[in-house]
Design a protein around this motif. Structure first.
Motif, PDB file in Angstrom:
ATOM      1  N   ILE A  80       0.834  -1.204   0.000  1.00 23.35           N
ATOM      2  CA  ILE A  80       0.000   0.000   0.000  1.00 23.35           C
ATOM      3  C   ILE A  80       0.871   1.257   0.000  1.00 23.35           C
ATOM      4  O   ILE A  80       0.630   2.191  -0.765  1.00 23.35           O
ATOM      5  CB  ILE A  80      -0.970  -0.013   1.196  1.00 23.35           C
ATOM      6  CG1 ILE A  80      -2.019  -1.110   0.993  1.00 23.35           C
ATOM      7  CG2 ILE A  80      -1.634   1.349   1.382  1.00 23.35           C
ATOM      8  CD1 ILE A  80      -2.857  -1.411   2.217  1.00 23.35           C
ATOM      9  N   ALA A  81       1.912   1.269   0.837  1.00 22.38           N
ATOM     10  CA  ALA A  81       2.794   2.440   0.917  1.00 22.38           C
ATOM     11  C   ALA A  81       3.516   2.697  -0.404  1.00 22.38           C
ATOM     12  O   ALA A  81       3.606   3.840  -0.864  1.00 22.38           O
ATOM     13  CB  ALA A  81       3.802   2.256   2.045  1.00 22.38           C
ATOM     14  N   VAL A  82       4.009   1.638  -1.023  1.00 26.12           N
ATOM     15  CA  VAL A  82       4.728   1.788  -2.288  1.00 26.12           C
ATOM     16  C   VAL A  82       3.767   2.231  -3.392  1.00 26.12           C
ATOM     17  O   VAL A  82       4.102   3.097  -4.203  1.00 26.12           O
ATOM     18  CB  VAL A  82       5.447   0.466  -2.645  1.00 26.12           C
ATOM     19  CG1 VAL A  82       6.005   0.496  -4.054  1.00 26.12           C
ATOM     20  CG2 VAL A  82       6.553   0.205  -1.640  1.00 26.12           C
ATOM     21  N   ILE A  90       3.203  10.045  -9.866  1.00 29.88           N
ATOM     22  CA  ILE A  90       2.520  10.200 -11.158  1.00 29.88           C
ATOM     23  C   ILE A  90       1.670  11.468 -11.161  1.00 29.88           C
ATOM     24  O   ILE A  90       1.721  12.257 -12.105  1.00 29.88           O
ATOM     25  CB  ILE A  90       1.666   8.953 -11.472  1.00 29.88           C
ATOM     26  CG1 ILE A  90       2.575   7.770 -11.834  1.00 29.88           C
ATOM     27  CG2 ILE A  90       0.667   9.236 -12.597  1.00 29.88           C
ATOM     28  CD1 ILE A  90       1.876   6.430 -11.879  1.00 29.88           C
ATOM     29  N   LEU A  91       0.905  11.670 -10.109  1.00 33.53           N
ATOM     30  CA  LEU A  91       0.027  12.841 -10.049  1.00 33.53           C
ATOM     31  C   LEU A  91       0.801  14.150  -9.972  1.00 33.53           C
ATOM     32  O   LEU A  91       0.277  15.206 -10.339  1.00 33.53           O
ATOM     33  CB  LEU A  91      -0.942  12.715  -8.876  1.00 33.53           C
ATOM     34  CG  LEU A  91      -2.008  11.636  -9.069  1.00 33.53           C
ATOM     35  CD1 LEU A  91      -2.802  11.432  -7.782  1.00 33.53           C
ATOM     36  CD2 LEU A  91      -2.937  11.998 -10.217  1.00 33.53           C
ATOM     37  N   ASN A  92       2.053  14.070  -9.533  1.00 38.12           N
ATOM     38  CA  ASN A  92       2.896  15.268  -9.478  1.00 38.12           C
ATOM     39  C   ASN A  92       3.849  15.359 -10.669  1.00 38.12           C
ATOM     40  O   ASN A  92       4.831  16.102 -10.629  1.00 38.12           O
ATOM     41  CB  ASN A  92       3.663  15.308  -8.156  1.00 38.12           C
ATOM     42  CG  ASN A  92       2.760  15.671  -7.009  1.00 38.12           C
ATOM     43  OD1 ASN A  92       2.162  16.743  -6.990  1.00 38.12           O
ATOM     44  ND2 ASN A  92       2.614  14.770  -6.046  1.00 38.12           N
ATOM     45  N   ASP A  93       3.562  14.591 -11.718  1.00 38.72           N
ATOM     46  CA  ASP A  93       4.331  14.618 -12.971  1.00 38.72           C
ATOM     47  C   ASP A  93       5.822  14.363 -12.785  1.00 38.72           C
ATOM     48  O   ASP A  93       6.659  14.954 -13.461  1.00 38.72           O
ATOM     49  CB  ASP A  93       4.122  15.950 -13.708  1.00 38.72           C
ATOM     50  CG  ASP A  93       2.714  16.108 -14.207  1.00 38.72           C
ATOM     51  OD1 ASP A  93       2.177  15.133 -14.755  1.00 38.72           O
ATOM     52  OD2 ASP A  93       2.139  17.209 -14.035  1.00 38.72           O
ATOM     53  N   ARG A  94       6.164  13.455 -11.883  1.00 40.34           N
ATOM     54  CA  ARG A  94       7.568  13.101 -11.660  1.00 40.34           C
ATOM     55  C   ARG A  94       7.814  11.688 -12.190  1.00 40.34           C
ATOM     56  O   ARG A  94       7.252  10.734 -11.672  1.00 40.34           O
ATOM     57  CB  ARG A  94       7.918  13.186 -10.174  1.00 40.34           C
ATOM     58  CG  ARG A  94       7.874  14.611  -9.638  1.00 40.34           C
ATOM     59  CD  ARG A  94       8.389  14.703  -8.223  1.00 40.34           C
ATOM     60  NE  ARG A  94       7.425  14.181  -7.287  1.00 40.34           N
ATOM     61  CZ  ARG A  94       6.829  14.900  -6.329  1.00 40.34           C
ATOM     62  NH1 ARG A  94       7.115  16.177  -6.187  1.00 40.34           N
ATOM     63  NH2 ARG A  94       5.976  14.335  -5.506  1.00 40.34           N
ATOM     64  N   LEU A 158      -5.707   6.342  -5.293  1.00 43.79           N
ATOM     65  CA  LEU A 158      -5.496   6.999  -3.997  1.00 43.79           C
ATOM     66  C   LEU A 158      -6.774   6.993  -3.169  1.00 43.79           C
ATOM     67  O   LEU A 158      -6.736   6.766  -1.956  1.00 43.79           O
ATOM     68  CB  LEU A 158      -4.994   8.429  -4.184  1.00 43.79           C
ATOM     69  CG  LEU A 158      -3.548   8.575  -4.618  1.00 43.79           C
ATOM     70  CD1 LEU A 158      -3.205  10.043  -4.846  1.00 43.79           C
ATOM     71  CD2 LEU A 158      -2.596   7.961  -3.605  1.00 43.79           C
ATOM     72  N   THR A 159      -7.898   7.227  -3.827  1.00 41.83           N
ATOM     73  CA  THR A 159      -9.181   7.189  -3.126  1.00 41.83           C
ATOM     74  C   THR A 159      -9.436   5.795  -2.568  1.00 41.83           C
ATOM     75  O   THR A 159      -9.856   5.641  -1.414  1.00 41.83           O
ATOM     76  CB  THR A 159     -10.333   7.595  -4.083  1.00 41.83           C
ATOM     77  OG1 THR A 159     -10.078   8.917  -4.551  1.00 41.83           O
ATOM     78  CG2 THR A 159     -11.677   7.537  -3.383  1.00 41.83           C
ATOM     79  N   ASN A 160      -9.149   4.765  -3.363  1.00 43.12           N
ATOM     80  CA  ASN A 160      -9.350   3.391  -2.906  1.00 43.12           C
ATOM     81  C   ASN A 160      -8.435   3.035  -1.742  1.00 43.12           C
ATOM     82  O   ASN A 160      -8.854   2.346  -0.810  1.00 43.12           O
ATOM     83  CB  ASN A 160      -9.142   2.406  -4.059  1.00 43.12           C
ATOM     84  CG  ASN A 160     -10.219   2.517  -5.112  1.00 43.12           C
ATOM     85  OD1 ASN A 160     -11.306   3.042  -4.857  1.00 43.12           O
ATOM     86  ND2 ASN A 160      -9.928   2.048  -6.305  1.00 43.12           N
TER      87      ASN A 160
END
Length: 185
Positions: A80-82, A90-94, A158-160
């Protein structure tokens, strides 16, 4: 969660994952040193450089975590942490493709469990789009929208994770209450 919290949770997962990137642990302790948080184990860990031998560095990561009273995660918590770490990246475009590849591999390593199948499909669909111009893996994804499709799935992931975490906490509280309940004589 802040980026530092994501990285710490990632490092707490190091023993549970075969493909752990130990350079993240080295970067973490270098940051600790900059903050003036030096211990013998932190300094030893900071001395590692590429290529890093996972078997050599592993005990030092554990000792550095122990120096600060930080526990390592069990397997499910580590996954879960990974997952959370890679989704955040991904959401921060990195390094979007690299993080997507990591999620795809995590999916395979976990027998396609933990809600990671869509990332596996998007990863292979994206490759297919670039190689042959069509995607038979993830319906509706094309070269024009693949990154947005990925980000939509990342937000959903992330919501899940959050929903699962809340459900587990609720179950743990219920179990604790049952343990504390003493039947009347």
């Amino acid at each position: 969660m802040t980026d530092k919290q994501h990285i710490l949770r990632l490092i707490q997962s190091h023993k549970q994952l075969d493909n752990f990137d130990y350079s993240k642990a080295v970067d973490w302790v270098i940051d600790l040193i900059r903050q003036g948080k030096e211990t013998e184990n932190v300094l030893r860990l900071a001395s590692f450089s590429e290529p890093i031998d996972r078997f050599e560095i592993r005990p030092y990561v554990t000792k550095a975590l122990n120096d600060f009273g930080i526990e390592e995660l069990d397997y499910k918590s580590a996954v879960i942490a990974v997952t959370h770490y890679h989704l955040n990246e991904i959401l921060n475009d990195r390094q979007v493709r690299k993080n997507l590849q990591s999620l795809s591999q995590l999916c395979v390593d976990n027998d396609y469990k933990y809600g990671l199948v869509n990332f596996y499909l998007i990863y292979h669909g994206w490759d297919e789009l670039e190689e042959i111009g069509v995607n038979y893996y993830f319906e509706g994804a094309n070269l024009d929208n693949i990154e947005e499709v990925l980000k939509k799935e990342a937000r959903s992931g992330l919501t899940n994770i959050f929903t699962e975490k809340m459900r587990n906490q609720s179950n743990n509280i219920k179990q604790e209450k049952k343990k504390k309940h003493y039947p009347r004589p």
